[in-house]
Design an enzyme around this catalytic site. Structure first.
Site, PDB file in Angstrom:
ATOM      1  N   HIS A 132       0.829  -1.200   0.000  1.00  0.00           N
ATOM      2  CA  HIS A 132       0.000   0.000   0.000  1.00  0.00           C
ATOM      3  C   HIS A 132       0.873   1.263   0.000  1.00  0.00           C
ATOM      4  O   HIS A 132       0.658   2.179  -0.795  1.00  0.00           O
ATOM      5  CB  HIS A 132      -0.942   0.030   1.206  1.00  0.00           C
ATOM      6  CG  HIS A 132      -1.583   1.375   1.393  1.00  0.00           C
ATOM      7  ND1 HIS A 132      -2.639   1.811   0.629  1.00  0.00           N
ATOM      8  CD2 HIS A 132      -1.266   2.405   2.220  1.00  0.00           C
ATOM      9  CE1 HIS A 132      -2.958   3.041   0.982  1.00  0.00           C
ATOM     10  NE2 HIS A 132      -2.138   3.428   1.948  1.00  0.00           N
ATOM     11  N   HIS A 137       1.468   5.070  -2.615  1.00  0.00           N
ATOM     12  CA  HIS A 137       1.818   6.470  -2.318  1.00  0.00           C
ATOM     13  C   HIS A 137       3.046   7.004  -3.054  1.00  0.00           C
ATOM     14  O   HIS A 137       3.083   8.180  -3.412  1.00  0.00           O
ATOM     15  CB  HIS A 137       2.073   6.648  -0.813  1.00  0.00           C
ATOM     16  CG  HIS A 137       0.833   6.640   0.024  1.00  0.00           C
ATOM     17  ND1 HIS A 137      -0.035   7.716   0.074  1.00  0.00           N
ATOM     18  CD2 HIS A 137       0.308   5.711   0.854  1.00  0.00           C
ATOM     19  CE1 HIS A 137      -1.032   7.437   0.917  1.00  0.00           C
ATOM     20  NE2 HIS A 137      -0.854   6.216   1.392  1.00  0.00           N
ATOM     21  N   GLU A 178      -5.744   9.566  -0.199  1.00  0.00           N
ATOM     22  CA  GLU A 178      -6.090   8.145  -0.191  1.00  0.00           C
ATOM     23  C   GLU A 178      -7.119   7.756  -1.255  1.00  0.00           C
ATOM     24  O   GLU A 178      -6.983   6.713  -1.879  1.00  0.00           O
ATOM     25  CB  GLU A 178      -6.610   7.721   1.194  1.00  0.00           C
ATOM     26  CG  GLU A 178      -5.561   7.798   2.300  1.00  0.00           C
ATOM     27  CD  GLU A 178      -4.407   6.787   2.147  1.00  0.00           C
ATOM     28  OE1 GLU A 178      -4.496   5.882   1.281  1.00  0.00           O
ATOM     29  OE2 GLU A 178      -3.421   6.920   2.878  1.00  0.00           O
ATOM     30  N   SER A 197      -3.801   1.071  -4.836  1.00  0.00           N
ATOM     31  CA  SER A 197      -3.206  -0.169  -4.331  1.00  0.00           C
ATOM     32  C   SER A 197      -4.259  -1.270  -4.162  1.00  0.00           C
ATOM     33  O   SER A 197      -3.951  -2.327  -3.629  1.00  0.00           O
ATOM     34  CB  SER A 197      -2.489   0.088  -2.997  1.00  0.00           C
ATOM     35  OG  SER A 197      -3.380   0.588  -2.025  1.00  0.00           O
TER      36      SER A 197
HETATM   37  N1  HBI Z   1       0.802   5.877  10.344  1.00  0.00           N
HETATM   38  N2  HBI Z   1       2.284   4.530   9.167  1.00  0.00           N
HETATM   39  C1  HBI Z   1       1.215   5.340   9.180  1.00  0.00           C
HETATM   40  N3  HBI Z   1       0.562   5.603   8.024  1.00  0.00           N
HETATM   41  C2  HBI Z   1      -0.514   6.420   7.982  1.00  0.00           C
HETATM   42  O1  HBI Z   1      -1.075   6.662   6.900  1.00  0.00           O
HETATM   43  C3  HBI Z   1      -0.984   6.986   9.184  1.00  0.00           C
HETATM   44  C4  HBI Z   1      -0.284   6.691  10.373  1.00  0.00           C
HETATM   45  N4  HBI Z   1      -0.685   7.230  11.528  1.00  0.00           N
HETATM   46  C5  HBI Z   1      -1.819   8.120  11.590  1.00  0.00           C
HETATM   47  C6  HBI Z   1      -2.516   8.304  10.301  1.00  0.00           C
HETATM   48  N5  HBI Z   1      -2.087   7.795   9.199  1.00  0.00           N
HETATM   49  C7  HBI Z   1      -3.798   9.050  10.157  1.00  0.00           C
HETATM   50  O2  HBI Z   1      -4.652   8.715  11.229  1.00  0.00           O
HETATM   51  C8  HBI Z   1      -3.617  10.556   9.977  1.00  0.00           C
HETATM   52  O3  HBI Z   1      -3.417  10.805   8.587  1.00  0.00           O
HETATM   53  C9  HBI Z   1      -4.802  11.337  10.436  1.00  0.00           C
HETATM   54 FE    FE Z   2      -2.110   5.345   2.837  1.00  0.00          FE
END
Ligand code: HBI
Ligand code: FE
Length: 291
Positions: A132, A137, A178, A197
């Site tokens: 993913h 990304h 996303e 993805s």
């Molecule tokens: N951690 N590794 C990872 N990837 C994410 O996309 C991610 C995260 N922690 C918090 C989060 N996304 C979301 O809750 C925030 O974008 C609000």
């Molecule tokens: Fe993501």
């Protein structure tokens, strides 16, 4: 689909010693079976890109050291990304706390899951894995507009935390980074990583009659609840990726105040003021509720 993967609390994989939650990727330790899982996912998803993913996504993919036969080495990805847009990819065990995530983004470091999903989870998993995060990304991080937009999201995230407005900002991330779609001269295309993805959501978001497709509007999106356990009921469509550039430069504080005074909207709800590109039949979600 991979929609659930941003919805969980962080920490299920355990907290690493590093304050920034990074871990070594340990590329040498991936097994042949793990590389094979990457290959299965990579091949079926690459086939879907033409005619579904936007030009920026396809171009980014072309210029990155990504191949079917192995999980990519983050050091090699970062070498190329750094030269193009100043971004790097760092390894994390899974979801990390919001402030840690935003701090990485604000510094142009994309935290990517180190692990790869199990063969029985090809279409659905709860935490973001290397497929993913990298396949979904990283191609868009080769695009200068997206590169600046995601950094601004990191900075805006730290600010939204202080203001207590994170849920509003999260919806913007959700419906752009996303699950975003963009109108290209040759048709509707994907730029969102959660869609790009996922094989099933690639087809659903662009081709299915069920979901609504509505022109992107910042404050409208901030009010809109989203689904983490199924396809989206509504996708928001940019006229052009450059709209993200504008979003990267405006202060959201005024929008937060106005939106906080307005009611939240259900994921499938349409408003009189919406520029509706496609009014969905709602078939998919109706059948699931009935099941
Ligand atoms: N951690 N590794 C990872 N990837 C994410 O996309 C991610 C995260 N922690 C918090 C989060 N996304 C979301 O809750 C925030 O974008 C609000
Ligand atoms: Fe993501």
């Amino acid at each position: 689909m991979l929609a659930a993967l941003h919805g969980l609390a962080a920490g299920e994989s355990g907290r690493p010693d590093n304050a920034d939650w990074t871990i070594p990727q340990g590329w040498e330790h991936y097994t042949a079976a793990e590389h094979a899982t990457w290959k299965t996912l990579f091949e079926r998803q690459t086939k879907l890109l033409p005619g579904h993913a936007c030009d920026a996504f396809v171009d980014g993919m072309k210029n990155l050291p990504l191949a079917a036969h192995e999980i990519p080495d983050f050091r090699k990805l970062s070498d190329v990304l750094l030269r193009h847009t100043g971004w790097q990819v760092v390894a994390v065990p899974g979801l990390v706390p919001d402030e840690v995530f935003f701090d990485h983004l604000a510094k142009r470091r994309f935290p990517a899951g180190q692990f790869i999903r199990k063969p029985h989870e090809l279409d659905y998993l709860q935490e973001p894995d290397v497929f993913h995060d990298v396949f979904g990304h990283v191609p868009m991080l080769m695009n200068p507009v997206m590169a600046d937009y995601i950094q601004a999201y990191g900075q805006g995230g730290l600010r939204a935390l202080q203001l207590g407005k994170l849920p509003l900002l999260s919806r913007v991330y959700w419906y752009t980074v996303e699950f975003g779609l963009v109108q290209q001269a040759d048709g509707l295309r994907i730029y969102g990583a959660g869609i790009a993805s996922s094989r099933t959501e690639t087809l659903f978001s662009v081709e299915d009659g069920s979901p609504n497709r509505v022109a992107f509007d910042l404050e409208r999106v901030m009010r809109t609840l989203y689904r983490i356990d199924d396809f989206q009921e509504t996708y928001f469509v940019l006229d052009h990726l450059d709209q993200l550039l504008e979003l990267a430069h405006i202060d959201f504080a005024g929008a937060y105040d106005r939106v906080s005074a307005a009611p939240e909207l259900q994921p499938g709800e349409l408003l009189a003021g919406d520029r509706v590109l496609h009014r969905g039949s709602g078939r998919h979600h109706a059948s699931r509720k009935g099941a």
